[in-house]
Design an enzyme around this catalytic site. Structure first.
Site, PDB file in Angstrom:
ATOM      1  N   CYS A 112     -16.416   8.499 -47.985  1.00  0.00           N
ATOM      2  CA  CYS A 112     -15.967   8.719 -49.364  1.00  0.00           C
ATOM      3  C   CYS A 112     -14.931   7.672 -49.763  1.00  0.00           C
ATOM      4  O   CYS A 112     -13.990   7.974 -50.503  1.00  0.00           O
ATOM      5  CB  CYS A 112     -15.425  10.126 -49.550  1.00  0.00           C
ATOM      6  SG  CYS A 112     -14.174  10.620 -48.350  1.00  0.00           S
ATOM      7  N   GLY A 113     -15.068   6.478 -49.225  1.00  0.00           N
ATOM      8  CA  GLY A 113     -14.156   5.409 -49.591  1.00  0.00           C
ATOM      9  C   GLY A 113     -12.742   5.675 -49.093  1.00  0.00           C
ATOM     10  O   GLY A 113     -12.541   6.253 -48.013  1.00  0.00           O
TER      11      GLY A 113
END
Length: 244
Positions: A91-92
């Site tokens: 998710c970055g």
């Protein structure tokens, strides 16, 4: 060289994969819309509750019979850092930004001679913090088996924090989480939840507001000079909204 039959089989397999990917994209978009609507709907209620609690704490500050949870212990020696991250990755910088903010706060407090303890909510935060602060993590809340977070899950975490406060385990509790701004921008936030200097203090030192608030500008896009579109393209809009 592949035969004509092999090429047809590969084309059919690719088209089937495209259909599956398209269906997954539609499901993910639907879930994202519901999550975004829920986050935006709950924000006014949370902000109003913060103001109400801050006003109550201010009004009963001089009352000797007021609850210690509102007026604090009068000391800031022991700090509890409540770090809320996700249970999964990919998710970055969502998890790493929260952990970085909590780690910097812990290091600054330790440099001042304060006692620091961690309560981790989410596996990703625990995995990153245990490398440096394993002996300071007093408990970890695992929510991997929970498919949808509800009030009872937050209530259970709140009861744990209150029990630790009543037991004298900390003087100041600071909540670390990611404040939702948009799909592309999640702001890491530190919010103090008890005792001095003030209730509901919020800080987001890792958010570059000077870049986040910029409007679309061709200078953000390296491809603008060779782009055939006169208006700013999606690269420009993405660069102008994403936090650096």
């Amino acid at each position: 060289m592949a035969s004509l039959k092999d090429m047809r089989v590969r084309i059919a397999a690719t088209r089937a994969t495209q259909k599956i990917t398209k269906a997954m994209q539609m499901v993910a978009a639907s879930k994202l819309r519901r999550a975004t609507a829920a986050a935006e709907a709950a924000r006014p209620y949370a902000e109003r509750m913060e103001r109400v609690l801050a006003n109550i704490a201010t009004s009963v500050g001089d009352n000797p019979g007021a609850p210690r949870l509102l007026i604090g212990t009068g000391s800031s020696q022991s700090h509890l850092l409540l770090v809320c991250t996700g249970e999964r990755g990919l998710c970055g910088p969502f998890n790493s930004a929260i952990v970085r903010l909590a780690r910097d706060r812990a290091n600054s407090l330790l440099a001042e001679g304060k006692d620091v303890k961690f309560l981790c909510v989410g596996r990703k935060g625990f995995d990153q913090l245990k490398r440096q602060f394993e002996d300071r993590i007093i408990e970890t809340v695992d929510l991997r088996s929970v498919r949808q977070l509800k009030f009872e899950h937050a209530g259970g975490i709140g009861h744990k924090v209150i029990a630790l406060f009543k037991a004298g385990q900390f003087d100041v509790c600071t909540l670390f989480f990611s404040r939702f701004k948009s799909v592309m921008a999640q702001i890491p936030t530190a919010q103090q939840r008890s005792s001095p200097p003030m209730l509901g203090a919020t800080a987001a030192p890792f958010t570059n507001t000077s870049r986040t608030r910029r409007t679309s500008s061709p200078s953000f896009c390296r491809a603008t000079s060779r782009c055939r579109f006169s208006a700013p393209c999606w690269r420009t809009r993405l660069r102008s909204t994403a936090p650096r």
